[in-house]
Design a protein around this motif. Structure first.
Motif, PDB file in Angstrom:
ATOM      1  N   ASN A  76      -2.960  -0.801   5.986  1.00 58.99           N
ATOM      2  CA  ASN A  76      -4.237  -0.313   6.607  1.00 58.99           C
ATOM      3  C   ASN A  76      -5.196   0.154   5.604  1.00 58.99           C
ATOM      4  O   ASN A  76      -4.926   0.918   4.857  1.00 58.99           O
ATOM      5  CB  ASN A  76      -4.096   0.671   7.448  1.00 58.99           C
ATOM      6  N   GLY A  77      -6.506  -0.472   5.313  1.00 62.32           N
ATOM      7  CA  GLY A  77      -7.363  -0.207   4.534  1.00 62.32           C
ATOM      8  C   GLY A  77      -7.187  -0.461   3.096  1.00 62.32           C
ATOM      9  O   GLY A  77      -8.306  -0.352   1.995  1.00 62.32           O
ATOM     10  N   HIS A  78      -6.228  -1.203   2.774  1.00 60.07           N
ATOM     11  CA  HIS A  78      -6.061  -1.605   1.190  1.00 60.07           C
ATOM     12  C   HIS A  78      -6.298  -2.998   0.819  1.00 60.07           C
ATOM     13  O   HIS A  78      -6.127  -3.940   1.852  1.00 60.07           O
ATOM     14  CB  HIS A  78      -4.654  -1.488   0.909  1.00 60.07           C
ATOM     15  N   ILE A  79      -6.791  -3.267  -0.179  1.00 59.17           N
ATOM     16  CA  ILE A  79      -7.067  -4.709  -0.515  1.00 59.17           C
ATOM     17  C   ILE A  79      -6.459  -5.153  -2.122  1.00 59.17           C
ATOM     18  O   ILE A  79      -6.030  -6.078  -2.479  1.00 59.17           O
ATOM     19  CB  ILE A  79      -8.632  -4.902  -0.653  1.00 59.17           C
ATOM     20  N   ALA A  80      -6.589  -4.137  -3.017  1.00 58.18           N
ATOM     21  CA  ALA A  80      -5.843  -4.034  -4.172  1.00 58.18           C
ATOM     22  C   ALA A  80      -4.246  -4.089  -3.903  1.00 58.18           C
ATOM     23  O   ALA A  80      -3.809  -3.216  -3.223  1.00 58.18           O
ATOM     24  CB  ALA A  80      -6.564  -3.036  -5.235  1.00 58.18           C
ATOM     25  N   LEU A  81      -3.685  -5.044  -5.054  1.00 61.28           N
ATOM     26  CA  LEU A  81      -2.413  -5.190  -4.880  1.00 61.28           C
ATOM     27  C   LEU A  81      -1.479  -4.086  -5.176  1.00 61.28           C
ATOM     28  O   LEU A  81      -0.568  -3.474  -4.691  1.00 61.28           O
ATOM     29  CB  LEU A  81      -1.986  -6.373  -6.043  1.00 61.28           C
TER      30      LEU A  81
END
Length: 119
Positions: free
Chosen positions: A28-33
């Motif tokens: 949830n809410g994360h985009i960076a690996l």
């Protein structure tokens, strides 16, 4: 013995569903690996791992045609857990589809006898 192995398959489905909920929480809410390296993702992996071990144990003695329909149980459980734990909504069509999957699982699973006397 086979009834116990079917229980392992059900527990494997439950753990897989809980793993999906954990993955959702961790994503949830994360985009960076690098953001995906967190306790929720780790918990999901552990739940999946234990569920997979139970599933393999069940596969060792239960015919795949009997066991595999229990994989559909994971779909139903994920929907229930998403509503209960994540506050997501299930549309009437989604609810109907989930009910059909559950009905199909019941039909397939009830068409087989679990006989402990057979190897």
């Amino acid at each position: 013995m086979k009834a116990q192995l079917l229980l392992f398959a059900v527990l494997g489905s439950v753990l897989a569903a809980l793993g999906q909920v954990s993955f959702k929480q961790g994503a949830n809410g994360h985009i960076a690996l690098a953001d995906f390296v967190n306790m929720w993702i780790f918990t999901g992996l552990v739940l999946y791992g234990v569920g997979t071990l139970l599933w393999i144990l069940a596969l060792s003695a239960v015919p795949l045609t009997v066991l595999y329909p229990f994989a559909a149980l994971t779909y139903v459980l994920v929907n229930v857990l998403a509503v209960v734990l994540l506050g997501e909504r299930l549309t009437p069509r989604g609810l109907a589809g989930t009910a059909l999957v559950l009905a199909g699982l019941f039909l397939v699973a009830s068409s087989f006898e679990v006989n402990d006397a057979q190897p």
